[in-house]
Design a protein around this motif. Structure first.
Motif, PDB file in Angstrom:
ATOM      1  N   ILE A 153      79.617 108.986 -72.671  1.00  0.00           N
ATOM      2  CA  ILE A 153      80.101 107.948 -73.592  1.00  0.00           C
ATOM      3  C   ILE A 153      79.730 108.279 -75.026  1.00  0.00           C
ATOM      4  CG2 ILE A 153      80.043 106.081 -71.893  1.00  0.00           C
ATOM      5  CD1 ILE A 153      77.282 105.308 -73.003  1.00  0.00           C
ATOM      6  N   LYS A 160      85.789 107.683 -67.127  1.00  0.00           N
ATOM      7  CA  LYS A 160      86.193 107.973 -68.501  1.00  0.00           C
ATOM      8  C   LYS A 160      87.086 109.204 -68.491  1.00  0.00           C
ATOM      9  CE  LYS A 160      84.373 109.290 -72.953  1.00  0.00           C
ATOM     10  NZ  LYS A 160      83.235 109.182 -73.871  1.00  0.00           N
ATOM     11  N   VAL A 217      88.114 104.524 -71.178  1.00  0.00           N
ATOM     12  CA  VAL A 217      87.287 104.053 -70.073  1.00  0.00           C
ATOM     13  C   VAL A 217      88.106 103.117 -69.192  1.00  0.00           C
ATOM     14  CG1 VAL A 217      85.256 102.670 -69.445  1.00  0.00           C
ATOM     15  CG2 VAL A 217      85.151 104.244 -71.396  1.00  0.00           C
TER      16      VAL A 217
END
Lengths: 397, 397, 397, 397
Positions: free
Chosen positions: A207, B382, B389
């Protein structure tokens, strides 16, 4: 009181479980969800009629007296706007905003409208937190020198958390908002947070936002708040606070070590909540809703509305928390201590430094007094003017 | 082996208690103290003949094969010099030096002389530390992301500790030397410590040096070491380590919560060690000497000398620790991350970053997989190129 | 609902604190105390008007729907009689009676009158108890083999407890009533308690009744309930339960080790509840009222009345508990296992013995399977007909 | 000293690991096993030459000074006979005999021969046990009222344990021997054990002997020893002791909760010892050999031989333990308290009862003194002649 619930996900259900339990008289009468099916199921589960996928419709529902915002972070502001417009009291889940600016706009709106703005910071309502705070205020541990709060688990449940645009950040925005306010409460809400040093990194998850961060918040009186947050912890939900004072210490374990331990071969059917496994040693909590502070929180909020007083946690608190978090984000980026920018500071500007030098007599400070293993007493003194340190052996105790 | 003990204070007695226990064959044959009375009493207590107030006389004593330095920090270097001159093996208590430069001179002297230089870092020899290290090396908790070590109590026993010139610092030099090496060992000694961010303050005691400090040490592979040290803690000796890895976690309580709890009304006579009181709940450790690592430490040191191998903790380790501490001191002063300056780095220069992105399939990374309270499975993914996402609900588990 | 409180002492205040908290709608409207001053102060403290020193007057008060008995043990029966006469629902604190006969009379009266009879056994409503019970029922720890409950402290608050005529006994009647019902609930309320072996003694206090007792309750299915109670424990209130099942174990610490630890030098002002001291390490609980089960208990009781269903703990349960306690008293006196005499047993008469012999194959039972420290597997088998025990080494795992 | 090891199984290896560690000078020089291959492997693993499958050959080996018996229970007596014949000192693992008579014969033989007879009761040498004993002797917890010891796990490693003829019993002979001696030591070895009440059952395993037992041992001074043993516990090895004294309490957790906690996803390779699993939360001990008492035990044994003194644990202790266990077996069968039959009792015959009635003044005993939650003091008194209990409220504290 009559409540509109905005949101029907994980946290909304937690809130509802609390509100509709233990013979409480307050009732949810309307629910909004972006997904009409979810709204419908929620209304059925909690036994009321009105559900909608139009936020304004829920807020404006004629019976609604107070609105609870349990929406993703990027929708808090628009929800508050709707409440302000409808002049309905509003309780907003944490964090208040994604940024200080966003939080400030919400704060101003609510205050300008004269409606009640409660900040749903549940971890400042846990039974252990409240009793610790009472002890600290009563002087049990002296002046607070350091207050650390740690929250770590394997990551949040819903996808929007993992999207930095929607959430405003990663583990810091999700978890450090709790930690920052816990430390601040123990140190004293009237003491100004001055600057923050923070490290953050994305160590495990794919992320943009951080999944691990550690920060130090320096307060005007010299006390230090510390937060440790992570979405990369293995083993369950690690929720611990520690406080060091000049006269004592407090250690709180809020979740995984609360005097309840179970071993299971895994042949049974049940799964303890939030544990990564149902085999081996697991550590359930007795009453998750109560132990996480929801009962005390909603009691304070509704009582405060009825008594026309401030709750323990206000929109202003949410704003201060966002200001501290923003300083932390800046520090992580600049690799420097970053000042906490609170344009609307409402408490004392300067605070006396913690000052605890114990005077031994006219000439000396007392550095330390102790009993050695052989039973002999010893004191270590420092001369007040020369600064020379001396040691004196006392008789046996 | 035949040992000369330099020093006769608190730590010298701890060492001697260990050396002369459990049928160990090694024996102290000479003791040096600046105070001849103390030396005499020490020799009597441990049943040997030779005592002196001349350091060189103890070192040069004809029977002595190995010298143990248990002196205040400012006397380590001169003591090492005497050992080098006498070509006697030397074991030096922690910290090795007051500064990196001092440590480096001692390291070089010992290596040039070809004598054995053991670094008496006991907390890297505790049973819990050694078993944790074995587990980490065996992969039980995956790759280490964070290793925290905390040591806090109410301050040291002897007056020289409180004198910055003699000690080289306060709680950091006294306690963080342990913490830094514990974290470094868990992260891996071959991984280069890169930079340090440190906060320190003198919060309670009337001294120049710090009595409270918190620091972060960033390693070349992205892992973080953390130290928390204080001379202002109330409640006993707080000795805890924690490690987060990609596959697990370790929590060690080294002293105050080891499965031994005693309540006393205080009418009995005995005082549990290092407790601030003999009334109420106290938390003794079973065997302080063993639990603090002394037995394993001296076994490793003497075995290593006899087997002509390196011990687990060498003078080189002591030097690296001083280098990290010096960076911490600089960081506390400059309020910036300070680079760790190790001119004589002997391991890999660059280390691969921890990289743990779990691939879900060709298109997606796996962000999180979990089972919700209602038994439903859910995965969060993801996209590898777009970064989007998404969340997918799985069947019930 | 509208409540009359009979009694105004320690336990009555605990109940009232719970009833008038957390936005609960039920309200005390009348209080009876033998001492009019106490009644008056109680009414003032909990903000209602009617107080009296005439028991019948409180019970018969026109608004009262349900009566809570918080009186000394010897006054329970007469209080129940008043409720029966007035046809008011009644909730009675523990123990129900001083003897089985007394309890049976109360049970019969209530059932004949058709009023609601709730047994206020709070420790069968603690969050940890309820979650354990849910886990056991779901099979997490298999079949229960042994359930131990321990309650020990330094003795009760009021003088009547120390008078055997008024209380019916000592630590057994005061504390073992909890323990017996906890164990019975975990083993299964439908399983008949068969016989009891009990030791008791007056070790410390100058009283006729026992201040320490340990008992074993054998159940029809072979499971064992164990109680350990004392008024001679030093250190606080020791409240622990343990369960062993064929597939797992449960350990509950209900009071002194719940993840909340505080050290105080004693210079602060606050005293943690029930701790013997305010100095040193103390172990408060977060929310005493909730953690001791009062919230869940009153919720169940009032809900049950409104829903016209049985509560979790009924007068019948109180009667069974008294029958087990009476067997324990007889066993302590006769020094033999004493049969539990329950003339009015309402569940299954005979229960299948716990039977868990694991079959390995047609010929053998499996005694044990394990992995040795060297990684080798091993099984121990017993021949089904010859009874011969054999050991077989398996490959390395 | 030079040692012959009789046996080469699990416990023999534990002993050898201890003896050949930490620079100890004592050395095994011969090993006997019924299986020559096992003997050979043992000798190789511990680096000595002589191994044999003839017991007498090992005992009579010319270098051997002391013999350690690590054989199944039914072979202890014949092994002691060989030592007596050879006039070699002997250390025998627990339990000494399978019955009181067998133990008595071994005791008499050894004493008649004038050789040293050490009883290898390791759990009376653990660091926590020894420090507790020192505290009790120093008066920290006053007079001991109750001493409980619990040992429970999933069953022993070798097949002979499961054969009642060879072992002499089940969990009681295997585990309660430890518990009985721990309690007896805390209460005082000079205090005569008078009678035993015991429950036992075979709840889970397909064996003749008991796999679960609970017993109470009454001592001449009124103190109670309690043992809880099981081969049916799930979750690891549960090793706990508790002591209640008139002035304090002691809680010891010897194995599974010692301040060392590890969570592992199970992807790593290592298996923590005696845990049922390598996944989830496991609780290793730091140094199993030391924490279980082996180091202190062998130090005491060899020192005692050299110093010609008794060790802490003698054959006489083993005999007393067998006598208490035999009373427990009889009690379990007869369902009555069974007298402990010790024909050769060597300490005081009668002991003063624990007597602790605290006198308040000439007229009254003090029953209890306490501070109520509202800060008010209260005392409860009992008249010395009339027995009337009264309560007096004191001022606020």
């Amino acid at each position: 009181m009559k409540v509109a619930m905005l949101g029907s996900g994980f946290i909304a259900r937690f809130y509802a479980d609390c509100l509709h339990s233990q013979r409480r008289p307050d009732r949810i009468v309307s629910v909004y969800s972006r997904n009409l099916e979810h709204a419908k199921r929620f209304a059925a589960d909690y036994s009321f009629d009105h559900f909608t996928d139009q936020l304004v419709e829920a807020v404006n529902h004629k019976d609604v007296e107070v609105v609870i915002i349990s929406l993703p972070n990027h929708l808090h502001e628009v929800a508050v706007q709707a409440c302000v417009k409808a002049k309905k009291h509003v309780l907003c889940t944490k964090p208040l905003g994604r940024t200080t600016e966003e939080a400030k706009r919400m704060l101003d709106m609510v205050e300008d409208a004269g409606i009640f703005g409660g900040y749903l910071e549940d971890l400042c309502y846990t039974p252990k937190f409240l009793k610790s705070l009472a002890n600290i205020k009563a002087g049990s541990i002296g002046k607070v020198l350091w207050a650390k709060s740690r929250e770590a688990h394997s990551g949040p449940h819903s996808e929007w958390f993992w999207n930095k645009e929607m959430s405003g950040g990663g583990a810091m925005i999700d978890l450090a908002c709790h930690c920052v306010q816990i430390s601040r409460s123990f140190i004293g809400k009237a003491v100004r947070p001055v600057e923050v040093m923070c490290w953050s990194a994305t160590q495990v998850h794919p992320i943009e936002a951080e999944d691990h961060a550690i920060g130090l918040v320096k307060y005007a009186n010299g006390a230090i708040g510390q937060f440790e947050v992570s979405w990369a912890f293995r083993g369950g939900m690690d929720l611990r606070d520690e406080v060091m004072g000049t006269e004592g210490s407090i250690w709180i374990n809020g979740f995984m070590r609360t005097g309840f331990e179970m071993y299971s071969s895994g042949k049974g059917g049940y799964v303890a909540e939030k544990a990564e496994t149902n085999k081996g040693w697991v550590f359930p909590v007795g009453d998750e809703v109560h132990d996480l502070g929801y009962n005390n929180m909603f009691t304070d909020m509704f009582d405060a509305i009825e008594q026309n007083r401030e709750p323990l946690e206000t929109f202003y608190d949410g704003y201060v928390v966002n200001a501290i978090l923003d300083a932390a984000f800046r520090s992580a980026e600049t690799r420097q201590w970053a000042p906490v920018q609170i344009e609307d500071w409402r408490y004392e500007e300067h605070t006396t430094e913690i000052e605890n030098y114990a005077s031994y007599n006219e000439e000396y400070y007392l550095v330390k007094e102790e009993v050695l293993p052989n039973g002999q007493g010893r004191i270590i003194l420092k001369h007040k003017t020369t600064g020379k340190v001396v040691q004196r052996d006392l008789g046996s105790k």
